[in-house]
Design a protein around this motif. Structure first.
Motif, PDB file in Angstrom:
ATOM      1  N   ASP A 182       0.861  -1.177   0.000  1.00  0.00           N
ATOM      2  CA  ASP A 182       0.000   0.000   0.000  1.00  0.00           C
ATOM      3  C   ASP A 182       0.900   1.230   0.000  1.00  0.00           C
ATOM      4  OD1 ASP A 182      -1.895   1.982   0.677  1.00  0.00           O
ATOM      5  OD2 ASP A 182      -3.159   0.374   1.477  1.00  0.00           O
TER       6      ASP A 182
ATOM      7  N   LYS B  12       0.505   4.058   1.073  1.00  0.00           N
ATOM      8  CA  LYS B  12       0.415   4.866   2.305  1.00  0.00           C
ATOM      9  C   LYS B  12       1.631   4.654   3.207  1.00  0.00           C
ATOM     10  CE  LYS B  12      -3.549   3.592   4.245  1.00  0.00           C
ATOM     11  NZ  LYS B  12      -4.563   2.899   3.456  1.00  0.00           N
TER      12      LYS B  12
ATOM     13  N   GLY C  84      -3.291   3.099  -5.865  1.00  0.00           N
ATOM     14  CA  GLY C  84      -2.920   3.278  -4.444  1.00  0.00           C
ATOM     15  C   GLY C  84      -1.865   2.300  -3.954  1.00  0.00           C
TER      16      GLY C  84
END
Ligand code: FAD
Length: 501
Positions: free
Chosen positions: A334, A336, A378
């Motif tokens: 991910d 993030k 993402g």
């Protein structure tokens, strides 16, 4: 009568470059490749929506006057790739060097890079900037000399054919005989060990060298790589391979997969064909020239049957440094979790408690944020690699240890990407055994030059071999490791053949 003008054994970047260029110039060319896809170490595979590079993941040589710029101009595809479709894009910073107390971005623009040096090494900053300026001067000189006329023509590669370069080279060699460690040349350092690690990590990243075993010209060329530009390729390494493969086929060349060259057929002291196995069938194909993109150790151990010639290859093989064995972990994560300040390419120590050594260095590449073809929305791909000496790698049973080693690699990555283990979608690994199978390199996967005094390998192995009409391309010959350098070896071999047509 020959079946082909040229048969190329292996479709690594070296073989593909020669083959595509020779087909473009009208020669009848065949590549024989043992794998089911082209590219060798410059390749990628797709799984679970991710496209992972299996080895080469940082690219250079696309700037004006550099190897791929020249090659793509030859194929009339330069504007399409660099501008119209933006397949190839510059990455900033090109590289991030991570030390226990420092994170230094290497930008292509030197003034921006010097700001990094000022921030991270204030007490050594002045000396360090002077050192880079000196190094850049030498790099510019060599670059200018090599670019004069036509960068890739053979005559530019030999000091005796290039008087100015020879003078420079001789002076530097004499100087270096007295003082081998180039860092000493720059003066007194306040934190010599930190500076040494900083420079050594860059040299290791691009050429698996250290200050203590690189000549000043070689060092300056390596340190100059990010200055000339680091690039990302949309779609990953296999897109570069695909570009060359497409050119080969467009111009009438052929490539045959799942086909292994088993013997280079000699007529007297001249190569004249290749025995090729495809499944259970073996055929003999005749050609006027053979280009080998397979390792010297393979030529010596199996491809050449005549004892005297075998011995000559054995001698060459011994001249090359021992190889390093890579272990890579490929992760789909991910995005993030990727720290904002992290660059796309980073190098760091695996274990800060252990000393600097080849096997304690971690190479990390993250797929560029702008390349949506590499991962689901993402998400990003990460390739993390370290290299072991064959005796270290040989002690490990990789099939049994695969999972443990993958976990250990993820633990190493936690230093740079905290909490990464909680954000992993999928993980794969490539062991030294896997690399050996896919490249057929028996004695280590990456083998650098052992020639200390050869700037950029000027005195290192050339593409010519002890067998007439058999040329060698790839990263074992001048100018050495890396996709850009390997492509140059391919151009040089192609030019040698074209001289005769
Ligand atoms: C883990 C790792 C990471 C790397 N990262 C980078 C990077 O980020 N940037 C960079 O520029 N470089 C990188 N490199 C180096 C770069 O990948 C290589 O230097 C370059 O790709 C080598 O190309 P090559 O043409 O020499 O041969 P290879 O890629 O080894 O290709 C040789 C081909 O020949 C075929 N072959 C061999 N023998 C036979 C036979 N008898 N019959 C038929 N086919 C045969 C093989 O199957 C293979 O396809 C990395 C290397 C490794 C191992």
């Amino acid at each position: 009568m020959s079946d082909y003008d040229v048969i190329v054994i292996g479709s690594g970047i070296g073989g593909l470059t020669s083959a595509s260029l020779l087909s473009k110039r009208g020669l009848k060319v065949l590549i024989v490749e043992q794998n089911s896809t082209a590219g060798g170490l410059c390749n990628s595979f797709s799984k679970n929506g991710y496209t992972f590079d299996i080895a080469a993941s940082i690219f250079w040589g696309f700037g004006h006057g550099e190897v791929f710029h020249w090659l793509f101009s030859e194929f009339n595809i330069l504007n399409d790739l660099l501008e119209r479709e933006s397949v190839i894009r510059k990455i900033e910073p090109g590289l991030q060097v991570i030390l226990p107390n420092h994170r230094i971005n290497i930008y292509s623009e030197r003034n921006r890079f010097y700001e990094e040096l000022k921030r991270e090494f204030p007490s050594d900053m002045e000396n360090l900037i002077k050192f880079y300026q000196e190094s850049d001067k030498i790099e510019d000189e060599i670059y200018y000399l090599l670019n004069k006329d036509h960068f890739y023509s053979v005559k530019n590669h030999y000091p005796h054919e290039n008087k100015r370069l020879k003078k420079l080279y001789t002076a530097i060699s004499i100087f270096l005989k007295r003082k081998k460690d180039i860092l000493q040349i720059a003066g007194r350092w306040v934190n010599p060990l930190e500076i040494k690690y900083f420079i050594d990590l860059q040299l290791t990243y691009f050429m698996h060298k250290k200050t203590s075993d690189a000549s000043l010209p070689l060092l300056s060329i390596i340190l100059g790589i990010p200055k000339r530009g680091i690039y990302g390729i949309k779609g990953g390494a296999r897109v570069l391979t695909g570009i060359l493969e497409k050119q080969l086929i467009k111009h009438g060349g052929k490539i045959t997969y799942n086909s292994t060259a088993e013997e280079i057929i000699l007529k007297g002291s001249k190569a004249c064909g290749v025995k090729v196995r495809q499944g259970n069938s073996v055929s003999e194909l005749k050609a006027d020239w053979i280009i080998s993109n397979t390792a010297f150790s393979n030529i010596e151990s199996s491809l050449i049957k005549k004892k005297r010639k075998k011995n000559q290859f054995l001698k060459i093989n011994k001249k090359i440094e021992n190889g390093l064995m890579p272990f890579s972990v490929l992760l789909g994560v991910d995005e993030k979790v990727i720290p904002e300040l992290m660059g796309e390419h980073a190098i760091m120590l695996r274990d800060y408690e252990l000393p600097f050594s080849d096997s304690n260095i971690l190479f990390i590449s993250v797929s560029p944020g702008w390349d949506e073809t590499r991962a689901p929305h993402g998400k990003r791909c990460i390739t993390a690699t370290y290299f072991l000496f064959p005796d270290e790698a040989g002690k490990i049973n990789w099939e049994i240890e695969r999972e443990n080693k993958t976990k250990e690699m993820i633990d190493h990555l936690e230093q740079l990407i905290p909490f990464i283990s909680e954000f992993i979608d999928c993980a794969y690994s490539i062991t030294p055994d896997d690399y050996q199978r896919s490249t057929m390199r028996r004695e280590g996967i990456l083998r650098g030059f052992s020639n200390l005094s050869g700037p950029y390998g000027f005195n290192s192995l050339s593409f010519k071999t002890p067998v007439r009409k058999l040329l060698k391309v790839g990263d074992e010959v001048f100018p050495g490791l890396g996709v850009a350098h390997t492509a140059k070896s391919g151009i040089r071999a192609a030019e040698e053949i074209l001289k005769r047509y």
